[in-house]
Motif scaffolding. Structure first.
Motif, PDB file in Angstrom:
ATOM      1  N   LEU A  76       0.829  -1.206   0.000  1.00 28.33           N
ATOM      2  CA  LEU A  76       0.000   0.000   0.000  1.00 28.33           C
ATOM      3  C   LEU A  76       0.863   1.256   0.000  1.00 28.33           C
ATOM      4  O   LEU A  76       0.544   2.247  -0.671  1.00 28.33           O
ATOM      5  N   GLY A  77       1.963   1.215   0.741  1.00 30.17           N
ATOM      6  CA  GLY A  77       2.875   2.352   0.728  1.00 30.17           C
ATOM      7  C   GLY A  77       3.523   2.553  -0.630  1.00 30.17           C
ATOM      8  O   GLY A  77       3.699   3.689  -1.086  1.00 30.17           O
ATOM      9  N   VAL A  78       3.880   1.443  -1.295  1.00 34.08           N
ATOM     10  CA  VAL A  78       4.456   1.549  -2.642  1.00 34.08           C
ATOM     11  C   VAL A  78       3.434   2.145  -3.613  1.00 34.08           C
ATOM     12  O   VAL A  78       3.773   3.006  -4.447  1.00 34.08           O
ATOM     13  N   CYS A  79       2.192   1.724  -3.522  1.00 31.78           N
ATOM     14  CA  CYS A  79       1.142   2.269  -4.395  1.00 31.78           C
ATOM     15  C   CYS A  79       0.932   3.760  -4.142  1.00 31.78           C
ATOM     16  O   CYS A  79       0.709   4.533  -5.085  1.00 31.78           O
ATOM     17  N   SER A  80       1.018   4.170  -2.896  1.00 34.17           N
ATOM     18  CA  SER A  80       0.858   5.598  -2.599  1.00 34.17           C
ATOM     19  C   SER A  80       1.986   6.422  -3.201  1.00 34.17           C
ATOM     20  O   SER A  80       1.751   7.524  -3.717  1.00 34.17           O
ATOM     21  N   LEU A  81       3.205   5.901  -3.167  1.00 32.98           N
ATOM     22  CA  LEU A  81       4.333   6.611  -3.786  1.00 32.98           C
ATOM     23  C   LEU A  81       4.173   6.688  -5.299  1.00 32.98           C
ATOM     24  O   LEU A  81       4.512   7.703  -5.927  1.00 32.98           O
ATOM     25  N   ILE A  82       3.661   5.611  -5.912  1.00 31.75           N
ATOM     26  CA  ILE A  82       3.427   5.628  -7.359  1.00 31.75           C
ATOM     27  C   ILE A  82       2.390   6.674  -7.730  1.00 31.75           C
ATOM     28  O   ILE A  82       2.558   7.432  -8.700  1.00 31.75           O
ATOM     29  N   VAL A  83       1.313   6.735  -6.964  1.00 34.57           N
ATOM     30  CA  VAL A  83       0.271   7.726  -7.246  1.00 34.57           C
ATOM     31  C   VAL A  83       0.822   9.141  -7.109  1.00 34.57           C
ATOM     32  O   VAL A  83       0.546  10.023  -7.949  1.00 34.57           O
ATOM     33  N   LEU A  84       1.615   9.370  -6.093  1.00 29.76           N
ATOM     34  CA  LEU A  84       2.177  10.703  -5.889  1.00 29.76           C
ATOM     35  C   LEU A  84       3.127  11.087  -7.023  1.00 29.76           C
ATOM     36  O   LEU A  84       3.044  12.195  -7.570  1.00 29.76           O
ATOM     37  N   GLY A  85       4.016  10.176  -7.401  1.00 25.43           N
ATOM     38  CA  GLY A  85       4.969  10.481  -8.465  1.00 25.43           C
ATOM     39  C   GLY A  85       4.303  10.712  -9.813  1.00 25.43           C
ATOM     40  O   GLY A  85       4.634  11.664 -10.532  1.00 25.43           O
ATOM     41  N   LEU A  86       3.346   9.850 -10.171  1.00 26.11           N
ATOM     42  CA  LEU A  86       2.665  10.004 -11.451  1.00 26.11           C
ATOM     43  C   LEU A  86       1.777  11.248 -11.477  1.00 26.11           C
ATOM     44  O   LEU A  86       1.606  11.873 -12.542  1.00 26.11           O
ATOM     45  N   SER A  87       1.227  11.617 -10.352  1.00 28.37           N
ATOM     46  CA  SER A  87       0.415  12.836 -10.310  1.00 28.37           C
ATOM     47  C   SER A  87       1.268  14.069 -10.592  1.00 28.37           C
ATOM     48  O   SER A  87       0.855  14.975 -11.339  1.00 28.37           O
ATOM     49  N   ILE A  88       2.454  14.105 -10.021  1.00 27.05           N
ATOM     50  CA  ILE A  88       3.360  15.233 -10.288  1.00 27.05           C
ATOM     51  C   ILE A  88       3.766  15.257 -11.760  1.00 27.05           C
ATOM     52  O   ILE A  88       3.803  16.324 -12.397  1.00 27.05           O
ATOM     53  N   GLU A  89       4.060  14.078 -12.333  1.00 26.18           N
ATOM     54  CA  GLU A  89       4.442  14.016 -13.743  1.00 26.18           C
ATOM     55  C   GLU A  89       3.311  14.466 -14.658  1.00 26.18           C
ATOM     56  O   GLU A  89       3.536  15.215 -15.626  1.00 26.18           O
ATOM     57  N   ARG A  90       2.084  14.068 -14.365  1.00 27.88           N
ATOM     58  CA  ARG A  90       0.952  14.454 -15.203  1.00 27.88           C
ATOM     59  C   ARG A  90       0.630  15.948 -15.066  1.00 27.88           C
ATOM     60  O   ARG A  90       0.208  16.584 -16.035  1.00 27.88           O
ATOM     61  N   MET A  91       0.809  16.488 -13.892  1.00 23.46           N
ATOM     62  CA  MET A  91       0.576  17.921 -13.722  1.00 23.46           C
ATOM     63  C   MET A  91       1.539  18.737 -14.580  1.00 23.46           C
ATOM     64  O   MET A  91       1.174  19.789 -15.125  1.00 23.46           O
ATOM     65  N   ILE A  92       2.761  18.259 -14.700  1.00 25.44           N
ATOM     66  CA  ILE A  92       3.742  18.965 -15.530  1.00 25.44           C
ATOM     67  C   ILE A  92       3.476  18.727 -17.011  1.00 25.44           C
ATOM     68  O   ILE A  92       3.571  19.646 -17.835  1.00 25.44           O
ATOM     69  N   ALA A  93       3.135  17.494 -17.387  1.00 27.14           N
ATOM     70  CA  ALA A  93       2.966  17.159 -18.805  1.00 27.14           C
ATOM     71  C   ALA A  93       1.690  17.738 -19.385  1.00 27.14           C
ATOM     72  O   ALA A  93       1.643  18.031 -20.594  1.00 27.14           O
ATOM     73  N   ARG A 100       2.130  23.628 -22.687  1.00 26.99           N
ATOM     74  CA  ARG A 100       2.855  22.548 -23.339  1.00 26.99           C
ATOM     75  C   ARG A 100       1.984  21.793 -24.350  1.00 26.99           C
ATOM     76  O   ARG A 100       2.484  21.307 -25.364  1.00 26.99           O
ATOM     77  N   VAL A 101       0.696  21.687 -24.111  1.00 26.12           N
ATOM     78  CA  VAL A 101      -0.194  20.937 -25.001  1.00 26.12           C
ATOM     79  C   VAL A 101      -0.693  21.825 -26.140  1.00 26.12           C
ATOM     80  O   VAL A 101      -0.614  21.459 -27.328  1.00 26.12           O
ATOM     81  N   ILE A 102      -1.235  22.991 -25.798  1.00 25.25           N
ATOM     82  CA  ILE A 102      -1.782  23.912 -26.809  1.00 25.25           C
ATOM     83  C   ILE A 102      -1.174  25.296 -26.564  1.00 25.25           C
ATOM     84  O   ILE A 102      -1.801  26.172 -25.935  1.00 25.25           O
ATOM     85  N   PRO A 103       0.038  25.528 -26.998  1.00 29.74           N
ATOM     86  CA  PRO A 103       0.656  26.846 -26.784  1.00 29.74           C
ATOM     87  C   PRO A 103      -0.032  27.922 -27.624  1.00 29.74           C
ATOM     88  O   PRO A 103      -0.255  27.749 -28.829  1.00 29.74           O
ATOM     89  N   LYS A 104      -0.382  29.013 -27.004  1.00 32.74           N
ATOM     90  CA  LYS A 104      -1.099  30.091 -27.704  1.00 32.74           C
ATOM     91  C   LYS A 104      -0.274  30.723 -28.826  1.00 32.74           C
ATOM     92  O   LYS A 104      -0.838  31.060 -29.880  1.00 32.74           O
ATOM     93  N   PRO A 105       1.031  30.943 -28.681  1.00 34.69           N
ATOM     94  CA  PRO A 105       1.781  31.550 -29.800  1.00 34.69           C
ATOM     95  C   PRO A 105       1.720  30.725 -31.080  1.00 34.69           C
ATOM     96  O   PRO A 105       1.552  31.279 -32.177  1.00 34.69           O
ATOM     97  N   PHE A 106       1.815  29.404 -30.943  1.00 35.87           N
ATOM     98  CA  PHE A 106       1.756  28.551 -32.131  1.00 35.87           C
ATOM     99  C   PHE A 106       0.373  28.582 -32.765  1.00 35.87           C
ATOM    100  O   PHE A 106       0.222  28.725 -33.999  1.00 35.87           O
ATOM    101  N   LEU A 156      -1.684  11.861 -24.122  1.00 29.25           N
ATOM    102  CA  LEU A 156      -2.300  12.695 -23.081  1.00 29.25           C
ATOM    103  C   LEU A 156      -2.924  11.852 -21.972  1.00 29.25           C
ATOM    104  O   LEU A 156      -2.970  12.286 -20.817  1.00 29.25           O
ATOM    105  N   ARG A 157      -3.399  10.657 -22.327  1.00 32.86           N
ATOM    106  CA  ARG A 157      -4.002   9.764 -21.321  1.00 32.86           C
ATOM    107  C   ARG A 157      -2.986   8.791 -20.727  1.00 32.86           C
ATOM    108  O   ARG A 157      -3.371   7.774 -20.153  1.00 32.86           O
ATOM    109  N   MET A 173      -9.849  10.564 -12.513  1.00 29.32           N
ATOM    110  CA  MET A 173     -10.938  11.348 -13.058  1.00 29.32           C
ATOM    111  C   MET A 173     -10.476  12.739 -13.493  1.00 29.32           C
ATOM    112  O   MET A 173     -10.895  13.256 -14.554  1.00 29.32           O
ATOM    113  N   TYR A 174      -9.614  13.350 -12.722  1.00 29.26           N
ATOM    114  CA  TYR A 174      -9.164  14.706 -13.041  1.00 29.26           C
ATOM    115  C   TYR A 174      -8.327  14.728 -14.321  1.00 29.26           C
ATOM    116  O   TYR A 174      -8.591  15.528 -15.237  1.00 29.26           O
ATOM    117  N   PHE A 175      -7.340  13.863 -14.415  1.00 25.40           N
ATOM    118  CA  PHE A 175      -6.466  13.866 -15.597  1.00 25.40           C
ATOM    119  C   PHE A 175      -7.203  13.346 -16.834  1.00 25.40           C
ATOM    120  O   PHE A 175      -6.907  13.771 -17.952  1.00 25.40           O
TER     121      PHE A 175
END
Length: 305
Positions: free
Chosen positions: A100-117, A122-128, A190-191, A261-263
């Motif tokens: 359970l602790g390992v799963c919690s670390l995975i969720v935390l790490g992937l959440s940070i990565e998805r927030m950045i990605a 980065r997905v739809i830059p307005k200048p372009f 994206l998913r 659900m959020y991502f």
């Protein structure tokens, strides 16, 4: 007894008060005096005697030894170290708290990565988007210039636009199919990791339930081996420890499901915006769109002539 010119006789009597009384002492004047010696002095004289508060000259005092105070750091070091109550509660859950602790670390790490990605810049830059769509709609962008702009920006929307530009001047249905294929590839990126969030949100409650069942079995086994009183306290303690895994599983599953659900919603929203932008581009670079633009420009040139 005669001593020189003056002779006197003294009569000493022992007093019951512990002193000696001198009666009938003959003085040179011929008078008799009554002198008292010893403890027969009146108490008033003793009370009237001056009391000296100052110590005698030969009296001295010994200073007390200084009391050594231990510093606060020494007391803190001497105190035994104890684990936090939160960590102790988690440890009571048993070895199933490790996955359970390992799963919690995975969720935390992937959440940070998805927030950045999944940032909009980065997905739809307005200048372009502004540069590409405005130039295409005004007819000021050629095939080579559009391709170079798409290669310049490394983002999901540029990848979809690049697939549409490659079919420049083709029928609209062909360009739309190319855009749909590119959108599927971009949607997969994206998913990314959403299945991991979904799997963790489904598996961790089962792990917690398994730990609870095993803990209940162990608690009842200890209750059967225990003899005498105090069985209710032992059973309550065992059940409390067993339920820690269920609480841990739910604590990991709920954030994982919310992240899923959020991502997922954020990815779908970006894909919808990309589809709308691509439709504007398709209307301008397809064969039908180029013919309409050419027909619209021809009357203007004739009127100008």
């Amino acid at each position: 007894m005669l001593c020189g010119d003056t002779a006197h006789a003294q009569n000493y009597n022992f007093s019951p008060n512990g002193g000696f009384n001198n009666y009938n002492s003959t003085t040179p004047n011929g008078n008799y005096s009554n002198n008292n010696f010893g403890a027969s002095q009146p108490a008033a004289r003793i009370a009237a005697a001056p009391q000296s508060s100052a110590p005698a000259a030969n009296q001295f005092s010994i200073p007390a030894a200084p009391v050594q105070q231990q510093p606060a750091d020494a007391e803190a070091e001497s105190a035994p170290w104890e684990m936090p109550a939160f960590v102790t509660k988690i440890a009571e859950g048993g070895w199933l708290m490790i996955p359970l602790g390992v799963c919690s670390l995975i969720v935390l790490g992937l959440s940070i990565e998805r927030m950045i990605a999944l940032r909009r810049s980065r997905v739809i830059p307005k200048p372009f988007v502004r540069r590409f769509t405005e130039c295409v709609e005004d007819g000021q962008l050629s095939y080579e210039e559009a391709t170079s702009i798409c290669d310049e920006f490394d983002c999901p929307v540029a990848e979809v636009f690049h697939s549409a530009v490659r079919r420049w001047g083709r029928p609209m249905m062909e360009i739309e199919q190319a855009v749909i294929d590119a959108g599927d590839r971009v949607g997969d990126s994206l998913r990314r990791f959403l299945r991991v969030f979904h799997a963790i949100s489904n598996v961790t409650p089962l792990i917690g339930l398994l730990g609870t069942v095993l803990g209940m079995i162990q608690a009842f086994e200890n209750l059967g081996e225990q003899g005498g009183g105090g069985q209710s306290d032992l059973l309550a303690s065992g059940i409390s420890t067993a339920l820690m895994t269920t609480a841990g599983g739910l604590s990991v599953a709920i954030p994982a499901y919310l992240a899923y659900m959020y991502f997922s919603a954020k990815s779908d929203r970006y894909l919808g915006e990309i589809d709308k932008l691509c439709q504007r581009v398709i209307d301008c670079i397809s064969a039908e769109g180029l013919e309409n633009n050419g027909a619209a420009k021809a009357p203007r040139k004739r009127r100008a002539a």
